[in-house]
Design a protein around this motif. Structure first.
Motif, PDB file in Angstrom:
ATOM      1  N   ALA A  81       0.806  -1.225   0.000  1.00 19.51           N
ATOM      2  CA  ALA A  81       0.000   0.000   0.000  1.00 19.51           C
ATOM      3  C   ALA A  81       0.838   1.273   0.000  1.00 19.51           C
ATOM      4  O   ALA A  81       0.393   2.302  -0.512  1.00 19.51           O
ATOM      5  CB  ALA A  81      -0.936   0.000   1.212  1.00 19.51           C
ATOM      6  N   PHE A  82       2.031   1.210   0.593  1.00 19.82           N
ATOM      7  CA  PHE A  82       2.869   2.398   0.717  1.00 19.82           C
ATOM      8  C   PHE A  82       4.202   2.164   0.003  1.00 19.82           C
ATOM      9  O   PHE A  82       4.792   1.080   0.111  1.00 19.82           O
ATOM     10  CB  PHE A  82       3.141   2.710   2.196  1.00 19.82           C
ATOM     11  CG  PHE A  82       1.903   2.935   3.018  1.00 19.82           C
ATOM     12  CD1 PHE A  82       1.270   4.159   3.000  1.00 19.82           C
ATOM     13  CD2 PHE A  82       1.378   1.921   3.798  1.00 19.82           C
ATOM     14  CE1 PHE A  82       0.121   4.374   3.757  1.00 19.82           C
ATOM     15  CE2 PHE A  82       0.236   2.118   4.554  1.00 19.82           C
ATOM     16  CZ  PHE A  82      -0.402   3.348   4.534  1.00 19.82           C
ATOM     17  N   HIS A  83       4.667   3.189  -0.712  1.00 16.31           N
ATOM     18  CA  HIS A  83       5.894   3.051  -1.499  1.00 16.31           C
ATOM     19  C   HIS A  83       6.747   4.302  -1.342  1.00 16.31           C
ATOM     20  O   HIS A  83       6.225   5.423  -1.306  1.00 16.31           O
ATOM     21  CB  HIS A  83       5.573   2.862  -2.979  1.00 16.31           C
ATOM     22  CG  HIS A  83       4.602   1.757  -3.260  1.00 16.31           C
ATOM     23  ND1 HIS A  83       4.970   0.441  -3.347  1.00 16.31           N
ATOM     24  CD2 HIS A  83       3.251   1.783  -3.452  1.00 16.31           C
ATOM     25  CE1 HIS A  83       3.910  -0.308  -3.580  1.00 16.31           C
ATOM     26  NE2 HIS A  83       2.845   0.493  -3.651  1.00 16.31           N
ATOM     27  N   LEU A  84       8.055   4.105  -1.262  1.00 11.16           N
ATOM     28  CA  LEU A  84       9.004   5.219  -1.240  1.00 11.16           C
ATOM     29  C   LEU A  84      10.013   5.021  -2.357  1.00 11.16           C
ATOM     30  O   LEU A  84      10.556   3.922  -2.530  1.00 11.16           O
ATOM     31  CB  LEU A  84       9.745   5.287   0.102  1.00 11.16           C
ATOM     32  CG  LEU A  84      10.882   6.316   0.175  1.00 11.16           C
ATOM     33  CD1 LEU A  84      10.326   7.747   0.083  1.00 11.16           C
ATOM     34  CD2 LEU A  84      11.706   6.134   1.449  1.00 11.16           C
ATOM     35  N   GLU A  85      10.266   6.090  -3.117  1.00 13.87           N
ATOM     36  CA  GLU A  85      11.311   6.089  -4.129  1.00 13.87           C
ATOM     37  C   GLU A  85      12.244   7.260  -3.857  1.00 13.87           C
ATOM     38  O   GLU A  85      11.787   8.349  -3.490  1.00 13.87           O
ATOM     39  CB  GLU A  85      10.725   6.216  -5.533  1.00 13.87           C
ATOM     40  CG  GLU A  85       9.899   5.010  -5.970  1.00 13.87           C
ATOM     41  CD  GLU A  85       9.376   5.163  -7.395  1.00 13.87           C
ATOM     42  OE1 GLU A  85       9.610   6.240  -8.008  1.00 13.87           O
ATOM     43  OE2 GLU A  85       8.725   4.215  -7.888  1.00 13.87           O
ATOM     44  N   VAL A  86      13.535   7.024  -4.015  1.00 20.46           N
ATOM     45  CA  VAL A  86      14.544   8.065  -3.823  1.00 20.46           C
ATOM     46  C   VAL A  86      15.382   8.139  -5.089  1.00 20.46           C
ATOM     47  O   VAL A  86      15.960   7.130  -5.516  1.00 20.46           O
ATOM     48  CB  VAL A  86      15.445   7.765  -2.608  1.00 20.46           C
ATOM     49  CG1 VAL A  86      16.470   8.883  -2.436  1.00 20.46           C
ATOM     50  CG2 VAL A  86      14.607   7.595  -1.353  1.00 20.46           C
ATOM     51  N   ASP A  87      15.442   9.309  -5.704  1.00 21.71           N
ATOM     52  CA  ASP A  87      16.179   9.466  -6.959  1.00 21.71           C
ATOM     53  C   ASP A  87      17.638   9.060  -6.784  1.00 21.71           C
ATOM     54  O   ASP A  87      18.324   9.553  -5.878  1.00 21.71           O
ATOM     55  CB  ASP A  87      16.110  10.913  -7.443  1.00 21.71           C
ATOM     56  CG  ASP A  87      14.723  11.308  -7.934  1.00 21.71           C
ATOM     57  OD1 ASP A  87      13.896  10.396  -8.143  1.00 21.71           O
ATOM     58  OD2 ASP A  87      14.476  12.521  -8.096  1.00 21.71           O
ATOM     59  N   GLY A  88      18.087   8.131  -7.619  1.00 21.34           N
ATOM     60  CA  GLY A  88      19.488   7.740  -7.622  1.00 21.34           C
ATOM     61  C   GLY A  88      19.885   6.765  -6.532  1.00 21.34           C
ATOM     62  O   GLY A  88      21.072   6.457  -6.386  1.00 21.34           O
ATOM     63  N   LEU A  89      18.913   6.274  -5.746  1.00 19.17           N
ATOM     64  CA  LEU A  89      19.244   5.398  -4.622  1.00 19.17           C
ATOM     65  C   LEU A  89      18.447   4.105  -4.702  1.00 19.17           C
ATOM     66  O   LEU A  89      17.206   4.127  -4.800  1.00 19.17           O
ATOM     67  CB  LEU A  89      18.933   6.098  -3.293  1.00 19.17           C
ATOM     68  CG  LEU A  89      19.205   5.287  -2.015  1.00 19.17           C
ATOM     69  CD1 LEU A  89      20.687   5.002  -1.875  1.00 19.17           C
ATOM     70  CD2 LEU A  89      18.682   6.015  -0.792  1.00 19.17           C
TER      71      LEU A  89
END
Length: 384
Positions: free
Chosen positions: A370-378
């Motif tokens: 249900a929950f997602h985190l994306e970090v540019d370049g990581l």
């Protein structure tokens, strides 16, 4: 399975008035840690290069004073040159694949090589905060130095706090990648969040997602609110948390801030071959803390300025601490111990997995459907 225990330490060390003097003090602390069988030691935020506490750099909204530019010049000159690029060369820098100028032995000012030699000679894994210059900018950084492989990684603070934004550039989120190593059969996945980055919930979560079992929090925050934050981080992440801060009296601020002459050398030199030793140590009781302190002798202390009682005020009271994976306090905050007290603990890293019985914030407990985190370049997946 062999015991999964390591000896960990935080050093409440303060920056001295030159880079070479601070590096010599770091070396002495690492040597001391080695005599106590310490496997890894953490030094504070901006320990090398210095945290410019109380300094305004002559800046106001819409105005900059000439004397503030002179302060920045002195600060820039005291910073560490690790031979990296402003953008950050990543693995190329770590693997020493960048070009070296003709006639030079290495890139930078030799600080990297000095730290690698100290780690190699003492057998202590060193993690230290530093102020790094690259191009025309300064970055608040952390470097990880292995006794066997040298530098394994470096990261730059992604969000300088408050007035720090005037003097420090923003680092890339890609440097939040965890560093892995094995010490005495114990597999470590370590990552650092610098000072008030720890108040950034998504940044913390980016480290939890990488399944870190050693969470490093070098800081300049000596407020009472810092300690409960460290307990929260340890309990959330089910990791050992090391937090190191400087303790400093006003009289020991660098003279380019105070305008006074402390009597220590201000020369900034190449430091790769610097060598200095402290020959003995003392163990003292400070309230309920048992501390290991360097025996600095009669010639190393800075003389008190009795004419100004405010010089004895603490501009930072310290507060270095160590917390276990369930949020349990292993070493309480160390207050008003200025000269390099070592907090040392035996850490059983199987406690991190024991804690996952009921909480894994980046695993099943995260509801990653249900929950997602994306970090540019990581890459947020746990490192191999």
């Amino acid at each position: 399975m062999p015991p999964q225990t390591l000896t960990l330490a935080v050093s409440q060390s303060r920056t001295l008035s030159s880079l070479s003097a601070t590096l010599t003090a770091l070396q002495a602390t690492a040597q001391l840690a080695a005599t106590k069988s310490v496997d890894l030691v953490l030094f504070p935020e901006a320990y090398l290069g210095g945290y410019p506490r109380t300094c305004s750099f002559g800046a106001a909204v819409g105005a900059r004073a000439a004397e503030g530019r002179e302060q920045f010049l002195r600060y820039f000159q005291s910073a560490v040159d690790l031979g990296d690029t402003p953008r950050g060369a990543g693995d190329e820098w770590i693997d020493k694949e960048l070009d070296v100028a003709k006639g030079k032995e290495y890139r930078g000012d030799g600080t990297r090589e000095f730290l690698e030699r100290v780690a190699r000679e003492t057998g202590v894994f060193i993690v230290t905060g530093l102020v790094e210059k690259a191009g025309g900018s300064l970055y608040c950084s952390v470097v990880y130095v292995c006794p066997h492989l040298g530098v394994l990684g470096k990261r730059r603070k992604v969000m300088p706090t408050g007035s720090e934004r005037l003097i420090w550039a923003q680092g890339s989120p890609s440097t939040l990648r965890a560093v892995t190593t094995t010490i005495k059969g114990v597999r470590l996945r370590m990552a650092a969040a610098i000072c008030w980055e720890n108040y950034m919930p998504l940044l913390r979560y980016s480290l939890y997602s990488q399944n870190v079992n050693l969470y490093l929090a070098p800081t300049a925050d000596a407020r009472d609110t810092w300690f409960p934050l460290m307990r929260t981080v340890a309990a959330e992440g089910r990791a050992f948390v090391l937090s190191a801060n400087q303790c400093m009296k006003r009289k020991n601020l660098p003279d380019w801030i105070t305008g006074k002459n402390s009597g220590e050398s201000k020369e900034v030199t190449s430091v790769a071959k610097t060598n200095g030793r402290r020959r003995s140590t003392v163990t003292v009781k400070e309230d309920k803390h048992e501390l290991v302190l360097p025996d600095t002798g009669s010639g190393s202390a800075i003389a008190d300025d009795a004419a100004d009682p405010t010089d004895e005020e603490y501009v930072s009271r310290g507060g270095s601490c160590i917390i276990g994976p369930l949020g349990d306090v292993l070493k309480e905050p160390l207050w008003e111990v200025e000269d390099g007290g070592l907090h040392i603990v035996e850490a059983d890293f199987e406690d991190c997995e024991r804690g996952r019985l009921d909480l894994d914030v980046a695993g099943s407990y995260s509801r990653n459907d249900a929950f997602h985190l994306e970090v540019d370049g990581l890459d947020l997946d746990p490192p191999p």
